[in-house]
Design a protein around this motif. Structure first.
Motif, PDB file in Angstrom:
ATOM      1  N   LEU A  31       3.806  15.041   3.405  1.00 40.40           N
ATOM      2  CA  LEU A  31       2.406  15.369   3.675  1.00 40.40           C
ATOM      3  C   LEU A  31       1.470  14.602   2.746  1.00 40.40           C
ATOM      4  CD1 LEU A  31       2.308  19.246   4.259  1.00 40.40           C
ATOM      5  CD2 LEU A  31       2.036  17.426   5.933  1.00 40.40           C
ATOM      6  N   MET A  32       1.783  14.595   1.466  1.00 42.21           N
ATOM      7  CA  MET A  32       0.938  13.902   0.497  1.00 42.21           C
ATOM      8  C   MET A  32       0.867  12.410   0.804  1.00 42.21           C
ATOM      9  SD  MET A  32       2.355  16.026  -2.815  1.00 42.21           S
ATOM     10  CE  MET A  32       1.701  14.980  -4.086  1.00 42.21           C
ATOM     11  N   LEU A  33       1.997  11.812   1.129  1.00 41.64           N
ATOM     12  CA  LEU A  33       2.038  10.390   1.446  1.00 41.64           C
ATOM     13  C   LEU A  33       1.259  10.112   2.729  1.00 41.64           C
ATOM     14  CD1 LEU A  33       3.160   7.675   0.500  1.00 41.64           C
ATOM     15  CD2 LEU A  33       5.210   8.135   1.832  1.00 41.64           C
ATOM     16  N   ARG A  34       1.474  10.923   3.734  1.00 39.57           N
ATOM     17  CA  ARG A  34       0.761  10.744   5.005  1.00 39.57           C
ATOM     18  C   ARG A  34      -0.744  10.896   4.812  1.00 39.57           C
ATOM     19  NH1 ARG A  34       1.383  15.361   8.878  1.00 39.57           N
ATOM     20  NH2 ARG A  34      -0.445  15.980   7.734  1.00 39.57           N
ATOM     21  N   ASP A  35      -1.147  11.927   4.070  1.00 38.84           N
ATOM     22  CA  ASP A  35      -2.574  12.163   3.852  1.00 38.84           C
ATOM     23  C   ASP A  35      -3.221  11.023   3.083  1.00 38.84           C
ATOM     24  OD1 ASP A  35      -2.335  14.542   5.217  1.00 38.84           O
ATOM     25  OD2 ASP A  35      -2.398  15.809   3.418  1.00 38.84           O
ATOM     26  N   SER A  36      -2.550  10.545   2.055  1.00 44.93           N
ATOM     27  CA  SER A  36      -3.139   9.455   1.272  1.00 44.93           C
ATOM     28  C   SER A  36      -3.223   8.181   2.095  1.00 44.93           C
ATOM     29  CB  SER A  36      -2.363   9.223  -0.025  1.00 44.93           C
ATOM     30  OG  SER A  36      -1.063   8.789   0.243  1.00 44.93           O
ATOM     31  N   LEU A  37      -2.216   7.920   2.932  1.00 42.13           N
ATOM     32  CA  LEU A  37      -2.249   6.722   3.768  1.00 42.13           C
ATOM     33  C   LEU A  37      -3.277   6.845   4.885  1.00 42.13           C
ATOM     34  CD1 LEU A  37       1.557   5.922   3.971  1.00 42.13           C
ATOM     35  CD2 LEU A  37      -0.194   4.617   2.750  1.00 42.13           C
ATOM     36  N   SER A  38      -3.415   8.033   5.483  1.00 39.09           N
ATOM     37  CA  SER A  38      -4.396   8.185   6.559  1.00 39.09           C
ATOM     38  C   SER A  38      -5.818   8.178   6.014  1.00 39.09           C
ATOM     39  CB  SER A  38      -4.118   9.442   7.389  1.00 39.09           C
ATOM     40  OG  SER A  38      -4.231  10.590   6.588  1.00 39.09           O
ATOM     41  N   SER A  39      -6.044   8.695   4.817  1.00 37.31           N
ATOM     42  CA  SER A  39      -7.401   8.638   4.242  1.00 37.31           C
ATOM     43  C   SER A  39      -7.757   7.188   3.922  1.00 37.31           C
ATOM     44  CB  SER A  39      -7.507   9.527   2.995  1.00 37.31           C
ATOM     45  OG  SER A  39      -6.751   8.988   1.942  1.00 37.31           O
ATOM     46  N   GLU A  40      -6.787   6.392   3.551  1.00 35.01           N
ATOM     47  CA  GLU A  40      -7.034   4.974   3.294  1.00 35.01           C
ATOM     48  C   GLU A  40      -7.367   4.247   4.603  1.00 35.01           C
ATOM     49  OE1 GLU A  40      -5.762   2.922   0.358  1.00 35.01           O
ATOM     50  OE2 GLU A  40      -5.889   4.695  -0.901  1.00 35.01           O
TER      51      GLU A  40
ATOM     52  N   ARG B 122       0.837  -1.209   0.000  1.00 32.48           N
ATOM     53  CA  ARG B 122       0.000   0.000   0.000  1.00 32.48           C
ATOM     54  C   ARG B 122       0.873   1.260   0.000  1.00 32.48           C
ATOM     55  NH1 ARG B 122      -3.073   1.119  -2.594  1.00 32.48           N
ATOM     56  NH2 ARG B 122      -4.012   3.080  -2.226  1.00 32.48           N
ATOM     57  N   ILE B 123       1.929   1.253   0.821  1.00 30.37           N
ATOM     58  CA  ILE B 123       2.847   2.395   0.878  1.00 30.37           C
ATOM     59  C   ILE B 123       3.535   2.560  -0.467  1.00 30.37           C
ATOM     60  CG2 ILE B 123       4.966   3.275   1.929  1.00 30.37           C
ATOM     61  CD1 ILE B 123       4.018   1.846   4.545  1.00 30.37           C
ATOM     62  N   ASN B 124       3.973   1.449  -1.051  1.00 29.67           N
ATOM     63  CA  ASN B 124       4.589   1.490  -2.385  1.00 29.67           C
ATOM     64  C   ASN B 124       3.632   2.086  -3.405  1.00 29.67           C
ATOM     65  OD1 ASN B 124       7.231   0.751  -2.710  1.00 29.67           O
ATOM     66  ND2 ASN B 124       6.808  -1.412  -3.005  1.00 29.67           N
ATOM     67  N   ASP B 125       2.393   1.607  -3.376  1.00 25.90           N
ATOM     68  CA  ASP B 125       1.396   2.110  -4.322  1.00 25.90           C
ATOM     69  C   ASP B 125       1.199   3.615  -4.172  1.00 25.90           C
ATOM     70  OD1 ASP B 125       1.075  -0.452  -5.265  1.00 25.90           O
ATOM     71  OD2 ASP B 125      -0.812  -0.820  -4.201  1.00 25.90           O
ATOM     72  N   GLU B 126       1.090   4.065  -2.937  1.00 28.75           N
ATOM     73  CA  GLU B 126       0.879   5.495  -2.694  1.00 28.75           C
ATOM     74  C   GLU B 126       2.125   6.304  -3.063  1.00 28.75           C
ATOM     75  OE1 GLU B 126      -1.961   6.991  -2.121  1.00 28.75           O
ATOM     76  OE2 GLU B 126      -2.888   5.001  -2.137  1.00 28.75           O
TER      77      GLU B 126
END
Length: 184
Positions: free
Chosen positions: A169-178, A120-124
């Motif tokens: 920020l972008m990575l954190r936001d996308s992971l937290s929204s998931e 998931r982290i790789n994908d994001e």
């Protein structure tokens, strides 16, 4: 005592091929690490590393000794990887260990969960625009300093810092929204 890089380069430019093997030996781990972390395809890494060293050898006459050879070599490796990524759209490596996924011995269920998180982290990470993804990989996976990233990417320090900040920020936001949606 180790021969300085500048002396090895000078010997190479004067036809001493053994001097270049000294540079390869000295920097093969660094270049391998950069390529591996950007490409994330074990089958291709050795070939790409070899291609990078061929490019380095071909461009030795363009090396400016005012700068560290390692930074110059990383720049060539990074550019080579970016070209390959553009051509093949290969997935880049994640920064999972920076997010807290460890490699300790776990149950099969824990291993599966960690594998899914890494994926998931790789994908994001791969969804990030290249201008944000590359500095993040260079900083977190390859341990380059802001100054070295600035030299590798040929961007001012302020831009490198800004892009790293925004990428996180972008990575954190996308992971937290998931996480909120129950995907992670």
């Amino acid at each position: 005592m180790e021969t300085p890089d500048v002396d090895l380069i000078s010997k190479c430019l004067n036809g001493d091929n053994d001097a270049f093997s000294g540079l390869v030996t000295r920097y093969k781990k660094l270049i391998y690490s950069v390529v591996y972390n950007m490409i994330n395809n074990k089958q291709d890494v050795n070939d790409i590393v070899q291609e990078v060293f061929i490019k380095i050898y071909s461009a030795l006459d363009k090396y400016n000794p005012e700068y560290k050879f390692s930074t110059w070599a990383v720049r060539i490796a990074t550019n080579c990887c970016l070209d390959i990524l553009k051509k093949k759209r290969i997935d880049a490596v994640s920064i999972e260990e920076k997010i807290g996924v460890s490699d300790s011995v776990d149950t099969p269920e824990d291993e599966y969960i960690k594998k899914e998180k890494r994926k998931r982290i790789n994908d994001e990470l791969n969804r990030l625009p290249e201008k944000y993804r590359v500095p993040l990989i260079l900083f977190h996976k390859n341990g380059l300093s802001y100054d070295e990233i600035s030299q590798v990417l040929n961007e001012p320090m302020s831009i490198v810092k800004n892009r790293l900040y925004r990428a996180r920020l972008m990575l954190r936001d996308s992971l937290s929204s998931e996480r909120e949606e129950g995907v992670l």
